[in-house]
Scaffold this motif. Sequence first.
Motif, PDB file in Angstrom:
ATOM      1  N   GLN A  17      10.370 -10.275 -37.985  1.00 26.85           N
ATOM      2  CA  GLN A  17       9.389 -11.145 -37.351  1.00 26.85           C
ATOM      3  C   GLN A  17       9.191 -12.405 -38.186  1.00 26.85           C
ATOM      4  OE1 GLN A  17       5.937  -9.435 -35.451  1.00 26.85           O
ATOM      5  NE2 GLN A  17       4.652 -10.620 -36.804  1.00 26.85           N
ATOM      6  N   PHE A  38       6.321 -14.692 -30.662  1.00 24.96           N
ATOM      7  CA  PHE A  38       5.749 -13.458 -31.183  1.00 24.96           C
ATOM      8  C   PHE A  38       5.868 -12.375 -30.117  1.00 24.96           C
ATOM      9  CE2 PHE A  38       3.750 -16.254 -34.238  1.00 24.96           C
ATOM     10  CZ  PHE A  38       3.835 -15.490 -35.383  1.00 24.96           C
ATOM     11  N   PRO A  39       6.245 -11.189 -30.525  1.00 29.23           N
ATOM     12  CA  PRO A  39       6.493 -10.160 -29.512  1.00 29.23           C
ATOM     13  C   PRO A  39       5.233  -9.779 -28.764  1.00 29.23           C
ATOM     14  CG  PRO A  39       6.550  -9.223 -31.704  1.00 29.23           C
ATOM     15  CD  PRO A  39       6.444 -10.698 -31.874  1.00 29.23           C
ATOM     16  N   GLN A  40       5.424  -9.481 -27.514  1.00 33.55           N
ATOM     17  CA  GLN A  40       4.327  -9.153 -26.623  1.00 33.55           C
ATOM     18  C   GLN A  40       4.967  -8.369 -25.494  1.00 33.55           C
ATOM     19  OE1 GLN A  40       2.589 -12.940 -25.849  1.00 33.55           O
ATOM     20  NE2 GLN A  40       0.638 -12.064 -25.255  1.00 33.55           N
ATOM     21  N   PHE A  70       4.772  -3.859 -33.128  1.00 30.26           N
ATOM     22  CA  PHE A  70       4.965  -4.957 -32.182  1.00 30.26           C
ATOM     23  C   PHE A  70       3.914  -4.985 -31.073  1.00 30.26           C
ATOM     24  CE2 PHE A  70       9.396  -4.661 -33.805  1.00 30.26           C
ATOM     25  CZ  PHE A  70       9.390  -5.902 -34.409  1.00 30.26           C
ATOM     26  N   GLY A  71       2.916  -4.138 -31.199  1.00 27.52           N
ATOM     27  CA  GLY A  71       1.851  -4.167 -30.218  1.00 27.52           C
ATOM     28  C   GLY A  71       2.319  -3.840 -28.815  1.00 27.52           C
ATOM     29  N   LEU A  72       3.304  -2.960 -28.705  1.00 26.06           N
ATOM     30  CA  LEU A  72       3.771  -2.564 -27.381  1.00 26.06           C
ATOM     31  C   LEU A  72       2.955  -1.372 -26.931  1.00 26.06           C
ATOM     32  CD1 LEU A  72       7.604  -2.791 -27.935  1.00 26.06           C
ATOM     33  CD2 LEU A  72       6.155  -4.379 -26.687  1.00 26.06           C
TER      34      LEU A  72
END
Lengths: 331, 535, 261, 270, 310
Positions: free
Chosen positions: A167, A179-181, A276-278
């Motif tokens: 990241q 940024f991953p989402q 990654f907040g998945l």
Amino acid sequence: MARYLAGRAAGVVLILFLVCLFTFIIFFTLSPDPAVMICGKTCTPERIDQIRDVLGLDEPFLAQFSGFLAGIFAGRDYGAGANLVHCAAPCLGYSFQTNQSVWDMVVERLPVSATVAIGAAVLWLFLGIVAGLLSAVKEGTWWDRTAMGLALGGSSIPNYVLALALQYVLVVELQVLPFPQAVPFSDGPALWFQSYLMPWLVLATGYACLYARLTRANVIDTLAENFMRTARSKGLSPALTMRRHALRPALTPIATIFGMDFAALLGGALITETVFGLNGVGKMAADSIAKNDQPVIMAVTLLAAFFVVIGNVVVDLVYTRLDPRVRITAR
Amino acid sequence: APNSGTGTGSPAAAPATGGTVHVLAKADFSHLDPVRGFDGGVNNFYRLIYRGLTMFGAGPGAEGTKIVPDLATDTGTPSDGGKTWTFTLKDNLFFEDGTPITSEAVKFGFSRTFDPEAGIGSPYGKLLLDAPKDYQGPYLDGDLDTIETPDDKTVVFHLKKPFADFPSALALANFTPFPKGTGAGAAFDTKPIASGPYKVASHQRGSSLKLVRNPQWKPETDSVRAAKPDAFEWTFGLDPATIDERMLAGQGTDADAIGPSIQAATVARVQQPQIKQRTLSGLNGCTTYMSLNTTKKPLDDVRVRQAINHAINKDTVVAGMGGSALAAKGTSIQPPTIAGRVDYDPYPYNVEQARKLLAEAGLADGFSLTLDTRPDPKMAAVAVAIQDALKQVKIDLKINNIDTSTFYEVIGTPAQQHDAAVTGWCPDWASGATFLPPLFDGRNITAKGNANLAQIDDKAINERIDEIAAMTDVNEANAAYGELDKEVMKQAPIVPLAYEKLILVVGSNIAGAYQSSSFSGGIDLISVGLAKPTK
Amino acid sequence: MSKLLVVEDLNVTFPTTRGPVDVVKDVSFTVGRDETVGIVGESGSGKSMTSLAIMGLLPEGATTRGSIRLDGAEVLGASARELRRLRGDRMSMIFQDPLSSLNPYYTVGLQIEELYRAHRGGSRAAAREVGLPDPERRARHYPHQFSGGQRQRIMIAMALVCSPSLLIADEPTTALDVTVQAQILRLLADLRGQSGMGMVFITHDLAVISSIATRVLVMRRGEQVEYGTAEQVFAEPRHDYTRMLLDSIPRIDDPLDEVSA
Amino acid sequence: MTLLRAKDLTKRFVARGPLGAKAGFTAVDRVCFDVRLGETLAVVGESGSGKSTTARMIAKLLEPSEGTLEFEGEDVTHAKGAALARFRGNVQVVFQDPFSSLNPRHTVERILMAPLVYQGIAPNGSRRAHAKELMERVGLNPDHSLRYPVQFSGGQAQRIGIARALAVNPKLVICDEAVSALDVSVQAQVIELLRRLQRESGFSYVFIAHDLAVVRQIAQRVAVMSEGRIVELGTTGQVFDDPQDEYTRTLLAAIPRIDPEWERRRRERA
Amino acid sequence: MTVAAHSQQVAGAPATSGRRVAGALLHDKAAVLSSAFLALIVLMAICAPLISLITGHGPNDFDTAAVDTDLGGVPHGPLGGISAQHLLGVEPQNGRDILARIAYGARVSLVIALAATALTTLLGVVLGLLAGFYQGWADQVICRVMDFLMAFPALIFMIAILSSLPQGNRPVLLVVVISVFGWPYLARVVRGQTMTLVNREFVEAARASGASTGALVFKEILPNLRSSLIVMTTLAVPGYVGTEAGLSFLGVGVVPPTPSWGQMIASSVGWYAVDPMYFAIPGTFLFLTVLSLTVLGDRLRAAFDSGEAA
Ligand SMILES: Nc1ncnc2c1ncn2[C@@H]1O[C@H](COP(=O)(O)OP(=O)(O)OP(=O)(O)O)[C@@H](O)[C@H]1O
Ligand SMILES: Nc1ncnc2c1ncn2[C@@H]1O[C@H](COP(=O)(O)OP(=O)(O)OP(=O)(O)O)[C@@H](O)[C@H]1O
Ligand SMILES: [Mg+2]
Ligand SMILES: [Mg+2]
């Protein structure tokens, strides 16, 4: 065959039942009291009792357990009077923390985990097998050494370090990715792809390293077999020789591992999803463990167990398909 | 990106109307139903969609802890020596669906805190109101007689005993009014009925929440909420390190974003002037402390407890919590944000003194202690710092890690609790009333869910607590709590370790941001907005 | 007309911990079109290594010297691509150990089929001609389901499927009973006549060699001890070893000397 | 005296079709014979006629579908434990496929010592010396004892298999085309070795071969198999000189011979 | 003379092949380097107190002077505070000496990882071989047990069990728990390959030679599984170092302040941008250890394989 499958199905049900039972026993005997967590900081014993009553935690073990099982197959009712809710089968109960239907939560999050797992699996199978194959063919060359060195390095880096480092490099420094989402596919394939790329990469790295090394080792063994000499004597293209003759024997052990790894991943990639907040099953598991949200923990446990057990059945079936010598003895 | 890089001003500048404020968060709110949720973060959020009779003021510092009227015209009229409280509602108040907000709605909202299933938020409803003993809330037992609604605009509360701080208690979102008969089961957790300036447009549990303007909210009825942005958008489930990176980078909509406090590892990176200028910093209003179980030997000896207080080097504790930027040395029980708190340091770091006290207690050769802690990196760092410090006085501290999910249960169960525990306490509002009594009233020791971790049961302290509670003047009471703090510390039942600080980095386009002392130092959501809203 | 295969001063060396070992030393022979060269000799004398060298299939580590030309083109040191084009199509080989030479993971049908597909042409009837009963059904079986002789016939079918101009047969009929063996030898002779296939035929059965080979090479300890026409080698052997070999042939008409009780 | 008696041995293989459909195939069909002490029984016949399958069954490596097997008068069809161990010590096998029957990960030395180790036999001298001696006996260079199977030629591998069978002192050796890959001089040497062992130690052999000349040389009795059945069984002389069965006659007629003219010329020169 | 003859007999096969293998390895630079590194790590672990004595820094000694407490505790100076004082730098926030922690951490991490690897390999290989070999009810039983262990929520179980057990000997407990849940992974691979090998003719040959089941399985089949085993076991080592770290992170691993490599790596995560050395140093040690193990495993295999033709 039909008898074999019936036997395995019975085995699956038995294992799932045992997993449920043991998990329940752990909660019943060892695990913290969720009522205390819900009760919060200014808490009185009466309130704890009240919460236990509402959640049904004061019932005896067998009542709770049979209630849970009954819920899965027949649905069950929660609460009383005006607060009564019916939870239709398959009912996994309601989250202690958020009151959501656990089944709905699972259904909502499974696609995310599946996306993560499938994408990563495609990536790591491809990377691992190609790298391993090339290394085996070029055994001892600089390519082999470099690839295998990288594979070792890759397996020494923990997932979370890799995730953050990636990241930092790709997003913060080079700014090639956002940024991953978790973006659903309906928001556009490009965005969707971008959003899952890093989780895929991170998850795939560790597995790819293992698969590359395994592929390499097995292909090297296979290349020494006499039948490879026959294959070469046929003047087939090197690609076909490799793919058909060397890879299949080399990949049978990998099929075993892949079945297990992939099934386990479908049950949620805890760390990657969290970093990654998945919003997948893995994150749900992590959250529910941290909050001791027992219905959710039971559900993710059962889900993961289901995938693992089914994965193992599939592996066994595939194995007898992959290796004809095994087939004759498989009942 | 329209708003990145060059800041358009300081976060304190006045915001313009419009735009969407983005909020990056680790976890989703536990509940949207205010009768269920109860913590600094969610209470701050509730103010955007819910209104109560009173509320905390809007502004930095003491402004934020002041109690001001919200739906009510004033902060209430006590009578009967503080046992009866009467409030009058403003005009022109409506719920999201257009129903007027009446005294009946206030009463209904209040009675919801008695529901056995829903009322898991704050305990004050049941503690204070003179309700029938077995009243189970409106869904099971119907109306509550001890709240009178003589007319649509007047509501009268009858309390069990005089309570001067009642308006403060009412500022808690648990008492949010709702139309009568609504919200059974978990209805509000999915579809809340808004009374504040915003309403929920969409909510995907664990991943996002969007608020849009509530047209039924009339600004003229609300003198506190600025409500400048047109919308709020939360993104949940983000990793703390990722949030820090995003806030530092401030790309795209992150320029319009606010987030939680940064991590220790990020402190060094916010020192550059461009970032520093969009940084807020302040106390979170809580005290991190180590409790000493006074029922265990040799901690039953006050000299031993004092020696431990002297021996712990709070500088290393602060370093463990992220250094001076993220924590300040703790001295008194009450943190500096509490009204009436006295700044004093009863036990400065003094190893010689500690040794002397231990020698007096006959423990010059040391002893061993078990410390309960959580496997959270910060707590672990604190525990190790304490361990290191106590080594000097030959106390062998054993660290007992308890899983986060069980930690509070274990330490709150006197039968399971060990010699000491590292934990913290935040007040429900900024006065000693919700700080000292729960922690040090000996009559509050319970077999489960105990908050008096030191298990100190001192007659003088208990009596003093009752005396202060009976005071009708809030200021007088607060001052008394300040003195009680000193009295308690003479017994040294705890070691105040540190007052945690927050460092908040906000997007470059954020304006009107300040930390609210009432919400654990979080940015006050009702005032924040954008400097230049983009459409 | 140039020779189909010319082997000149072929040497094959293996490295071992005790230094390099020469397993083939200065072997030279030629194979013309429509000609069969028989190689006989001691077990371990390098017959298989010589044939593998021609195919370019020596095991890893082996080094070669000398020259092998197929239709005038050098095979030793030819590029992998070049070799691939030749193998299976222009030259093919029947390996000595049929079970380990067949891939246990695939049906024999597929293993024959893939060769045919790779090079096109040739006759797919080969499978039938090697005398396997019920070829359609048996093509779906895996190598381990066949008897030793059946596997050997599968190997033969595989080698013949593309009608190569050079066939190297390394003990192709050892596991066959004499009737099937006769059938196979007839098939090979027919192919030689029809398409002018050249053949290198390795066997221990001197009677077979005598009936099929036009010329015979006798090997011992990696060296070629005798090379000449079949008639010359069998009727007028020059080397002692050859004579010894011919003398050792068991005779069907020699009854068992009664020794045991 | 009868050493081994096979009665109605039958083996059916079940082949599975693509959809799980089963098709039975009888590879060996009610085969009866006995092997006497100190005798060589040769089995010849068509390729695929069930010789190896029979050999596997009498070596107890394959469960017969039907029939019984007696060894030294004892029914061993379902022998287990100690009885099986005794049987294993007495019956050894040389396999048809030389390389497949050698563990690719073991050195020759280890392969040759294996029967001794497995049966807990300590020879005079060390096992290693014994292994080297065995190699010498079958004409292998004992210096190669640390090589792996791949480093040998087909005939050499076959001799390793023979040496392994002789490592312990068995009463019965089942040789499945044990000399097919050997050149005639080595073959003669090995056959001589087998006969000497028979003379000196009373070994019995079941000798499967296609080379009828060899069979004639070594066997006292011959069984001829075709399509899973024994079509003829008799003394070597009977079978070779007066074959009763049609198939046996075809077989004998197909034996390749060196041109007698060449033979004659060579004899004359010598 | 008699003594010599005797010793030669007793030592049997391993003596000469052992000597041969050792000789081959000594000529291999990579193998020598790997062994040297592993020896160094073991020495470091054993002599950890000595290292602390020489440098004057214990593994848990705070040195707040070495970090900047106003900046969240980043180490003073470049490269994570590497200086003559602290040869490998210091941890951020509390300034503990990394060299000392690496040395002490090697004890915990390597003992746990190596012991868990050894135990899982043992269990996985033995049970996998048996399941693959018998393919009857033994296979059924072992497979169902494997299914159960794999399907069981090990993490939840560990948290529940370990946090309710007394502190006791944590490393031993960790090894046991990790191994109990870890072996089925390997066992299934072993089982699969065994099912293939059981039908090979050389196994039949060994059976005919009178091999007992044990001998068949462990002497004939096992050597043919070597390639997969080497890969899986060498890669299990970093895996278990990570598992230990993860468990410690959840509060059920080794108890702080006891250092372990995994914990060091885990706690370095947040600092990757400010103090990369904090990760790089334990990470490098772990990498080199695994690399050495792998190289050594590979070379050992090659040396054993080479036979005469090395
Ligand atoms: N990898 C190897 N390393 C060392 N020597 C080898 C290797 N492979 C084969 N040899 C040796 O090479 C020699 C020749 O082997 P080759 O297979 O050509 O014999 P052959 O004439 O075909 O014998 P056979 O009739 O028994 O098949 C043999 O002595 C064998 O031991
Ligand atoms: N595992 C198996 N599955 C199915 N059929 C088999 C299997 N093994 C052998 N067969 C069949 O059984 C028959 C007898 O085989 P066997 O190996 O006994 O023949 P054989 O007499 O030894 O022949 P050869 O002389 O060619 O070695 C053959 O037709 C073969 O295809
Ligand atoms: Mg050969
Ligand atoms: Mg056979």
